[in-house]
Scaffold this motif. Structure first.
Motif, short mmCIF file in Angstrom:
data_model
loop_
_atom_site.label_atom_id
_atom_site.label_comp_id
_atom_site.label_asym_id
_atom_site.label_seq_id
_atom_site.Cartn_x
_atom_site.Cartn_y
_atom_site.Cartn_z
N TYR A 41 0.84 -1.21 0.00
CA TYR A 41 0.00 0.00 0.00
C TYR A 41 0.87 1.26 0.00
O TYR A 41 0.61 2.22 -0.73
CB TYR A 41 -0.90 -0.07 1.23
N GLU A 42 1.94 1.27 0.80
CA GLU A 42 2.82 2.44 0.89
C GLU A 42 3.55 2.69 -0.43
O GLU A 42 3.71 3.85 -0.85
CB GLU A 42 3.82 2.26 2.03
N GLN A 43 3.98 1.61 -1.10
CA GLN A 43 4.71 1.78 -2.36
C GLN A 43 3.82 2.41 -3.44
O GLN A 43 4.27 3.26 -4.20
CB GLN A 43 5.23 0.42 -2.83
N ILE A 44 2.55 1.99 -3.48
CA ILE A 44 1.63 2.55 -4.48
C ILE A 44 1.42 4.04 -4.23
O ILE A 44 1.44 4.86 -5.16
CB ILE A 44 0.29 1.80 -4.45
N ASN A 45 1.23 4.43 -2.99
CA ASN A 45 1.03 5.85 -2.69
C ASN A 45 2.31 6.66 -2.91
O ASN A 45 2.24 7.85 -3.24
CB ASN A 45 0.50 6.03 -1.27
N ASN A 46 3.47 6.04 -2.73
CA ASN A 46 4.73 6.72 -3.06
C ASN A 46 4.79 7.05 -4.55
O ASN A 46 5.24 8.12 -4.96
CB ASN A 46 5.92 5.86 -2.66
N VAL A 47 4.35 6.09 -5.37
CA VAL A 47 4.33 6.31 -6.82
C VAL A 47 3.36 7.44 -7.17
O VAL A 47 3.65 8.28 -8.03
CB VAL A 47 3.94 5.00 -7.56
N ILE A 48 2.19 7.47 -6.51
CA ILE A 48 1.23 8.54 -6.76
C ILE A 48 1.86 9.90 -6.46
O ILE A 48 1.69 10.87 -7.22
CB ILE A 48 -0.05 8.32 -5.92
N GLU A 49 2.59 9.99 -5.35
CA GLU A 49 3.22 11.26 -4.99
C GLU A 49 4.26 11.67 -6.03
O GLU A 49 4.39 12.86 -6.37
CB GLU A 49 3.85 11.15 -3.61
N GLU A 50 5.00 10.70 -6.57
CA GLU A 50 6.00 11.01 -7.59
C GLU A 50 5.33 11.44 -8.89
O GLU A 50 5.79 12.38 -9.55
CB GLU A 50 6.89 9.78 -7.83
N ILE A 51 4.24 10.76 -9.26
CA ILE A 51 3.51 11.16 -10.47
C ILE A 51 2.96 12.57 -10.31
O ILE A 51 2.98 13.38 -11.25
CB ILE A 51 2.38 10.15 -10.76
#
Length: 251
Positions: free
Chosen positions: A154-164
């Protein structure tokens, strides 16, 4: 038979005789009219006592039921408290944060201040809003099929969202600036941004893989595309293709 055994036998016979006498006396009392009222009162009192004992037994049972319920409630409260403490100690780092009102952060002027001539009010410049992707919730992540998630968290997916979102903000800040205020590298990026626009992307916020490479440190690899599949499943992005370019539109 020795004297001890004979004495015990005599006592036994005497107790039996005494019991028989009492029984005969009670029988006679029942036939005595003068004592019938006394026996009736005794019977009434015994019945009242029996009712009181029954009520007392019911109350004891009720109190036992309440005590058991309180024990179960105590166990439940203890468990809820432990769960709440665990949540407080393990708050996800990707929860949406409350926007800070600029008025709350304004410095407080002292009560006595010098009178200054107010400057002419400037027309506020209207900032253009840049649409960013919302973080996914725990429930949404739980609905993602396991074959999509693989070992992603879950944390990795939200990290990607923040980078996008960084890439989206970086791109559209350039698009919202006048051409004259941009340097040569930014002008080249602006030309590319406009060339990548299509009828489908008009009025939408989108990025391409080149934006990810220029505005973030992420690698555009197989793992990254797996994360994009999860974002499509959670309706955070949708894709449109054309001229050999994949455009990721923010939903």
């Amino acid at each position: 038979m020795d004297s001890g055994e004979l004495e015990e036998l005599c006592l036994h016979i005497n107790s039996k005789i005494s019991l028989i006498k009492k029984t005969l006396q009670l029988r006679n009392i029942g036939q005595d009219l003068s004592l019938k009222n006394v026996l009736a009162k005794v019977g009434h009192e015994m019945h009242s006592l029996y009712e009181i004992l029954n009520q007392l037994e019911l109350e004891v049972q009720r109190q036992e039921t309440i005590a058991n319920s309180l024990k179960e409630l105590e166990v439940s409260i203890t468990q809820n408290f432990a769960d709440a403490s665990h949540l407080v100690e393990n708050i996800p780092p990707h929860l949406p944060k409350k926007a800070v009102d600029s008025s709350d952060c304004a410095p407080v002027e002292p009560a006595e201040s010098k009178v200054t001539v107010p400057e002419p009010a400037k027309k506020p410049t209207k900032e253009k809003i840049i649409k960013e992707m919302e973080l996914i919730t725990v429930q949404e992540f739980g609905s993602v099929p396991q074959y999509m998630k693989n070992r992603l968290t879950y944390e990795q997916i939200n990290n990607v969202i923040e980078e996008i979102n960084k890439a989206v903000v970086g791109k559209y800040k350039i698009l919202h600036q006048p051409m004259k205020s941009l340097g040569n590298p930014a002008k080249k990026q602006l030309c590319r941004f406009r060339e990548e626009e299509t009828k489908e992307t008009k009025g939408q916020f989108f990025i391409v893989e080149q934006d990810i490479k220029e505005f973030t440190q992420m690698k555009v690899d197989k793992r990254f595309h797996g994360m994009l599949s999860i974002l499509r499943h959670c309706h955070r992005i949708r894709e449109t293709r054309g001229k050999g370019i994949v455009r990721y539109i923010i939903c």
